[in-house]
Structures are given as C-alpha cells and as structure tokens.
Scaffold this motif. Sequence first.
Motif, PDB file in Angstrom:
ATOM      1  N   VAL A  13       0.648  -1.370   0.022  1.00 37.51           N
ATOM      2  CA  VAL A  13       0.076   0.075  -0.132  1.00 37.51           C
ATOM      3  C   VAL A  13       0.867   1.110   0.043  1.00 37.51           C
ATOM      4  CG1 VAL A  13      -1.811   1.318   1.449  1.00 37.51           C
ATOM      5  CG2 VAL A  13      -1.928  -1.208   1.030  1.00 37.51           C
ATOM      6  N   VAL A  14       2.049   1.344   1.144  1.00 44.72           N
ATOM      7  CA  VAL A  14       2.811   2.553   0.975  1.00 44.72           C
ATOM      8  C   VAL A  14       3.504   2.393  -0.492  1.00 44.72           C
ATOM      9  CG1 VAL A  14       4.922   3.305   1.856  1.00 44.72           C
ATOM     10  CG2 VAL A  14       3.348   2.362   3.490  1.00 44.72           C
ATOM     11  N   GLY A  15       3.813   1.371  -1.103  1.00 47.86           N
ATOM     12  CA  GLY A  15       4.474   1.478  -2.292  1.00 47.86           C
ATOM     13  C   GLY A  15       3.506   2.096  -3.344  1.00 47.86           C
ATOM     14  N   LEU A  16       2.403   1.559  -3.334  1.00 49.69           N
ATOM     15  CA  LEU A  16       1.169   2.011  -4.547  1.00 49.69           C
ATOM     16  C   LEU A  16       1.133   3.676  -4.251  1.00 49.69           C
ATOM     17  CD1 LEU A  16      -0.878   1.779  -6.423  1.00 49.69           C
ATOM     18  CD2 LEU A  16      -2.492   1.287  -4.557  1.00 49.69           C
ATOM     19  N   VAL A  17       0.929   4.182  -2.857  1.00 47.80           N
ATOM     20  CA  VAL A  17       0.668   5.633  -2.669  1.00 47.80           C
ATOM     21  C   VAL A  17       1.908   6.240  -2.990  1.00 47.80           C
ATOM     22  CG1 VAL A  17       0.418   7.199  -0.958  1.00 47.80           C
ATOM     23  CG2 VAL A  17      -0.897   5.332  -0.740  1.00 47.80           C
ATOM     24  N   LEU A  18       3.179   5.929  -2.745  1.00 51.21           N
ATOM     25  CA  LEU A  18       4.492   6.701  -3.090  1.00 51.21           C
ATOM     26  C   LEU A  18       4.659   6.556  -4.704  1.00 51.21           C
ATOM     27  CD1 LEU A  18       7.024   5.877  -0.322  1.00 51.21           C
ATOM     28  CD2 LEU A  18       6.240   8.030  -0.897  1.00 51.21           C
ATOM     29  N   GLY A  19       4.289   5.480  -5.145  1.00 53.77           N
ATOM     30  CA  GLY A  19       4.352   5.598  -6.782  1.00 53.77           C
ATOM     31  C   GLY A  19       3.639   6.142  -7.529  1.00 53.77           C
ATOM     32  N   VAL A  20       2.332   6.213  -6.911  1.00 59.58           N
ATOM     33  CA  VAL A  20       1.117   7.175  -7.727  1.00 59.58           C
ATOM     34  C   VAL A  20       1.607   8.713  -7.355  1.00 59.58           C
ATOM     35  CG1 VAL A  20      -1.200   7.914  -7.654  1.00 59.58           C
ATOM     36  CG2 VAL A  20      -0.774   5.669  -7.573  1.00 59.58           C
ATOM     37  N   ILE A  21       2.117   9.039  -6.369  1.00 57.25           N
ATOM     38  CA  ILE A  21       2.607  10.434  -6.083  1.00 57.25           C
ATOM     39  C   ILE A  21       3.802  10.855  -6.924  1.00 57.25           C
ATOM     40  CG2 ILE A  21       3.721  11.827  -4.476  1.00 57.25           C
ATOM     41  CD1 ILE A  21       1.982  10.643  -2.233  1.00 57.25           C
ATOM     42  N   GLY A  22       4.674   9.722  -7.040  1.00 50.38           N
ATOM     43  CA  GLY A  22       5.748  10.173  -7.890  1.00 50.38           C
ATOM     44  C   GLY A  22       5.550  10.121  -9.308  1.00 50.38           C
ATOM     45  N   ARG A  23       4.585   9.456  -9.607  1.00 53.11           N
ATOM     46  CA  ARG A  23       3.930   9.665 -11.149  1.00 53.11           C
ATOM     47  C   ARG A  23       3.228  10.842 -11.505  1.00 53.11           C
ATOM     48  NH1 ARG A  23       1.504   3.958 -13.738  1.00 53.11           N
ATOM     49  NH2 ARG A  23       1.170   5.502 -15.466  1.00 53.11           N
ATOM     50  N   MET A  24       2.482  11.405 -10.466  1.00 53.51           N
ATOM     51  CA  MET A  24       1.847  12.720 -10.459  1.00 53.51           C
ATOM     52  C   MET A  24       2.632  13.617 -10.756  1.00 53.51           C
ATOM     53  SD  MET A  24      -1.596  12.073  -8.170  1.00 53.51           S
ATOM     54  CE  MET A  24      -0.974  12.780  -6.707  1.00 53.51           C
ATOM     55  N   LEU A  25       3.839  13.730  -9.858  1.00 52.13           N
ATOM     56  CA  LEU A  25       4.593  14.912  -9.665  1.00 52.13           C
ATOM     57  C   LEU A  25       5.889  14.979 -10.770  1.00 52.13           C
ATOM     58  CD1 LEU A  25       5.074  15.294  -5.707  1.00 52.13           C
ATOM     59  CD2 LEU A  25       3.608  16.458  -7.438  1.00 52.13           C
ATOM     60  N   ALA A  26       6.028  13.792 -11.550  1.00 54.01           N
ATOM     61  CA  ALA A  26       7.157  13.512 -12.418  1.00 54.01           C
ATOM     62  C   ALA A  26       6.704  14.060 -13.768  1.00 54.01           C
ATOM     63  CB  ALA A  26       7.684  12.084 -12.674  1.00 54.01           C
ATOM     64  N   TRP A  35       2.159  -2.264 -11.789  1.00 56.21           N
ATOM     65  CA  TRP A  35       3.041  -3.107 -10.994  1.00 56.21           C
ATOM     66  C   TRP A  35       4.430  -2.554 -10.957  1.00 56.21           C
ATOM     67  CZ3 TRP A  35       7.674  -4.967 -12.713  1.00 56.21           C
ATOM     68  CH2 TRP A  35       7.692  -5.275 -14.042  1.00 56.21           C
ATOM     69  N   LEU A  36       4.966  -2.021 -12.056  1.00 58.73           N
ATOM     70  CA  LEU A  36       6.197  -1.254 -11.775  1.00 58.73           C
ATOM     71  C   LEU A  36       6.080  -0.096 -11.021  1.00 58.73           C
ATOM     72  CD1 LEU A  36       9.234  -1.079 -12.623  1.00 58.73           C
ATOM     73  CD2 LEU A  36       8.470  -0.218 -14.785  1.00 58.73           C
ATOM     74  N   THR A  37       5.134   0.827 -10.893  1.00 57.67           N
ATOM     75  CA  THR A  37       4.730   1.769 -10.100  1.00 57.67           C
ATOM     76  C   THR A  37       4.858   1.634  -8.583  1.00 57.67           C
ATOM     77  OG1 THR A  37       3.098   3.051 -11.815  1.00 57.67           O
ATOM     78  CG2 THR A  37       3.219   3.588  -9.651  1.00 57.67           C
ATOM     79  N   ILE A  38       4.125   0.489  -8.388  1.00 54.90           N
ATOM     80  CA  ILE A  38       4.263  -0.196  -7.157  1.00 54.90           C
ATOM     81  C   ILE A  38       5.570  -0.468  -6.455  1.00 54.90           C
ATOM     82  CG2 ILE A  38       3.377  -1.945  -5.507  1.00 54.90           C
ATOM     83  CD1 ILE A  38       0.800  -2.006  -7.152  1.00 54.90           C
ATOM     84  N   VAL A  39       6.263  -1.209  -7.443  1.00 58.85           N
ATOM     85  CA  VAL A  39       7.644  -1.441  -7.084  1.00 58.85           C
ATOM     86  C   VAL A  39       8.452  -0.232  -6.990  1.00 58.85           C
ATOM     87  CG1 VAL A  39      10.008  -2.622  -8.045  1.00 58.85           C
ATOM     88  CG2 VAL A  39       7.540  -3.782  -8.197  1.00 58.85           C
ATOM     89  N   VAL A  40       8.355   0.608  -7.675  1.00 60.59           N
ATOM     90  CA  VAL A  40       9.260   1.905  -7.720  1.00 60.59           C
ATOM     91  C   VAL A  40       8.720   2.636  -6.309  1.00 60.59           C
ATOM     92  CG1 VAL A  40       9.462   4.297  -8.369  1.00 60.59           C
ATOM     93  CG2 VAL A  40       9.602   2.293 -10.177  1.00 60.59           C
ATOM     94  N   GLY A  41       7.476   2.488  -5.910  1.00 57.78           N
ATOM     95  CA  GLY A  41       7.148   3.173  -4.598  1.00 57.78           C
ATOM     96  C   GLY A  41       7.795   2.467  -3.451  1.00 57.78           C
TER      97      GLY A  41
END
Length: 98
Positions: A13-26, A35-41
Amino acid sequence: MLGGIWGIITTIVVGLVLGVIGRMLAKGDQKIPMWLTIVVGIVAAFVGNWLAGVFGVRDTDGIDWIRHAFQVVAAIVGVIAAAAIWTKVKGGRGRVRT
C-alpha cells in the motif's frame, strides 16, 4: 504470522501511494505498468528511509515530514528512471496496461 502478512500488505500500500505520487509529480508521460509503479514506490520508501537515516532525521518528534519528503523525491526520480528504462526495453511498442 499475521504480523508478517500485514507488513507485506502495508509495504504494498505504501509502495502504491508513493508510486502514484511519484507519477503525478514527475514531468512527462510515464508509460509504465501499475506493478512497476508499486515496485518503484516500495524501493522509494526504503531509499527515503535510508537517506533520512544518513541525514539524522529518520525519527523526529511528531510526523517525520523530512523522511516523507525524501521518500517522495526518491519516488519521482524512480518513476522517471523506470519510465526511461521501460521505454527502452519495450522499444516504445505496444500498449501498456495499467
């Protein structure tokens, strides 16, 4: 056993949240799968925690805003890097399912 399962769920869940925030701000278009967004998060959470420890701000009184800022920056950098690598590996071909 139950604590281990909750730890895994919390990490995802933390990975998903951080990954989505990273996608929004990048900047730019990140054509990477969810799945790659979650891994990155998840990786960004560990990197951010490590950096906060290096700078001595991992555990502070109250909410650890600086640690969270490190995690978000790591997620942004991770999403940008993952998108670049994903595009090279996939050659920009095909539809990416998210």
